[in-house]
Design a protein around this motif. Sequence first.
Motif, PDB file in Angstrom:
ATOM      1  N   ALA A 126       0.803  -1.219   0.000  1.00  0.00           N
ATOM      2  CA  ALA A 126       0.000   0.000   0.000  1.00  0.00           C
ATOM      3  C   ALA A 126       0.838   1.272   0.000  1.00  0.00           C
ATOM      4  O   ALA A 126       0.320   2.361  -0.249  1.00  0.00           O
ATOM      5  CB  ALA A 126      -0.937   0.004   1.205  1.00  0.00           C
ATOM      6  N   THR A 127       2.145   1.162   0.273  1.00  0.00           N
ATOM      7  CA  THR A 127       3.002   2.342   0.248  1.00  0.00           C
ATOM      8  C   THR A 127       3.329   2.773  -1.177  1.00  0.00           C
ATOM      9  O   THR A 127       3.846   3.855  -1.391  1.00  0.00           O
ATOM     10  CB  THR A 127       4.308   2.073   1.015  1.00  0.00           C
ATOM     11  OG1 THR A 127       4.963   0.934   0.440  1.00  0.00           O
ATOM     12  CG2 THR A 127       4.016   1.806   2.483  1.00  0.00           C
ATOM     13  N   SER A 128       3.013   1.927  -2.163  1.00  0.00           N
ATOM     14  CA  SER A 128       3.221   2.266  -3.577  1.00  0.00           C
ATOM     15  C   SER A 128       1.888   2.148  -4.297  1.00  0.00           C
ATOM     16  O   SER A 128       1.360   1.054  -4.460  1.00  0.00           O
ATOM     17  CB  SER A 128       4.247   1.330  -4.220  1.00  0.00           C
ATOM     18  OG  SER A 128       4.262   1.504  -5.629  1.00  0.00           O
ATOM     19  N   LEU A 129       1.331   3.271  -4.739  1.00  0.00           N
ATOM     20  CA  LEU A 129       0.018   3.280  -5.366  1.00  0.00           C
ATOM     21  C   LEU A 129      -0.004   2.434  -6.634  1.00  0.00           C
ATOM     22  O   LEU A 129      -0.960   1.696  -6.883  1.00  0.00           O
ATOM     23  CB  LEU A 129      -0.400   4.717  -5.685  1.00  0.00           C
ATOM     24  CG  LEU A 129      -1.806   4.894  -6.264  1.00  0.00           C
ATOM     25  CD1 LEU A 129      -2.851   4.374  -5.302  1.00  0.00           C
ATOM     26  CD2 LEU A 129      -2.054   6.360  -6.604  1.00  0.00           C
ATOM     27  N   ALA A 132      -2.182  -0.969  -6.978  1.00  0.00           N
ATOM     28  CA  ALA A 132      -3.241  -1.041  -7.979  1.00  0.00           C
ATOM     29  C   ALA A 132      -3.072  -2.270  -8.868  1.00  0.00           C
ATOM     30  O   ALA A 132      -4.047  -2.963  -9.184  1.00  0.00           O
ATOM     31  CB  ALA A 132      -3.245   0.229  -8.829  1.00  0.00           C
ATOM     32  N   GLN A 176       0.848   2.722   6.949  1.00  0.00           N
ATOM     33  CA  GLN A 176      -0.105   3.822   6.829  1.00  0.00           C
ATOM     34  C   GLN A 176      -0.367   4.458   8.193  1.00  0.00           C
ATOM     35  O   GLN A 176       0.537   5.044   8.767  1.00  0.00           O
ATOM     36  CB  GLN A 176      -1.398   3.328   6.165  1.00  0.00           C
ATOM     37  CG  GLN A 176      -1.186   2.944   4.700  1.00  0.00           C
ATOM     38  CD  GLN A 176      -2.472   2.595   3.990  1.00  0.00           C
ATOM     39  OE1 GLN A 176      -3.288   1.833   4.476  1.00  0.00           O
ATOM     40  NE2 GLN A 176      -2.650   3.144   2.800  1.00  0.00           N
TER      41      GLN A 176
END
Length: 402
Positions: A174-177, A181, A290
């Motif tokens: 989740a730290t890299s969009l 994705a 996050q």
Amino acid sequence: MRAHQLLARLISEVDQRIDRVRYSPDRLTRGRKRVRIDPYLGFGTSDRVWVSGRVVAQGPIRPAEDTDSRWRNLLHMYRRMRSGKIPRARLRATLGRVATELTADDEGYYATWLAHDEPSYEHALWHDVELELLAPLRRGHDPVRATGKVLIPPHSASFGVISDIDDTVIQTDATSLVRMARTVLLGNARTRLPFAGVAAFYRALQRGATGDAGNPLFYVSSSPWNLFDLLVEFFELEGIPLGPLLLRDWGVSRDELFPKRHGPHKLEAIERIMATYPRLPFVLVGDSGQEDPEVYSDVVHRHGDRILAVYIRNLTGLVRASAVHALSREVVSAGSSLVLADDTLAAARHAAEHGWLAPTALAVIGEACREDESGEAGSPVAEEGRQREDTPTMVIAVQRQD
């Protein structure tokens, strides 16, 4: 009223007007759309239970297969996100001998507390809630029914577990969009990977020191409810104990143009869980990627005497050191324990040392970690692990004063 709130209200009103026409009872009764009830996993006590779900106009998405292509995975994800909602649907929920009628909101979601007379069986975690759609109904078609599940912890439970999902249980990045994705949109329940040893660790936490405690697990995530079926399928495939999933609606509301931030949603969900079980202590599990350190810091500040330990998976090294140190200060003040570690086994060792796991559990978790890590050889996560293999596991253990 702020400009973004006015815009949100305008968009919400337009969306609701379109939905009232598109999913009107008359159109649904005459059309070909298949209506179904999607019950989510609930929880409660011997007096009342929290039930939630959604009424949608769409056929079910079949389980994932090993042969599914990325294109098929993307198509299934599109169907999940575009599932037709049934505004203001009316349902009947029955648990034990008590039946209650409830009404969904404009997005088709229903969520409420139900009083009941179902006993909390000593060795049963899950209980059935029968659901039946009262309106809208399609003429000439069978009744629309579904069976939901609610968790009622047995008297043998000694503590509960509240866990994040993304980058705590399941590898999401989740730290890299961009990478997140690609993983979410093009993958499925069979291609997603858990962190090494997570399934064995969570099974051991559920079983507790006695091996059959039936400790409840709750999963609080900022993922949308549209992914509920995928997450449940993933948990079942990986042998991770199921528990209530508290996700969120990503739709536009009357007051917000975008869904609420991670922190407020998670804190609200955790407060609901802890208020439901005021005599149960908890273990919190999350990651540093996050807002988990900030959220858990708030939880410990409010309920420090009920938090046995906080386990944070270290994903960011020293990047978020200030947030983790703020959490550690709250944990110290509460006399609890914080473990910041690069792997599952460090948290499991701490739990075993404090007598929260069965004596044989640690060896089982260690073996599971080795097997999972060998199976992930060549994956991006395994490659990152090799790059950090000379970095010692970071552990902060503030001993709880029992």
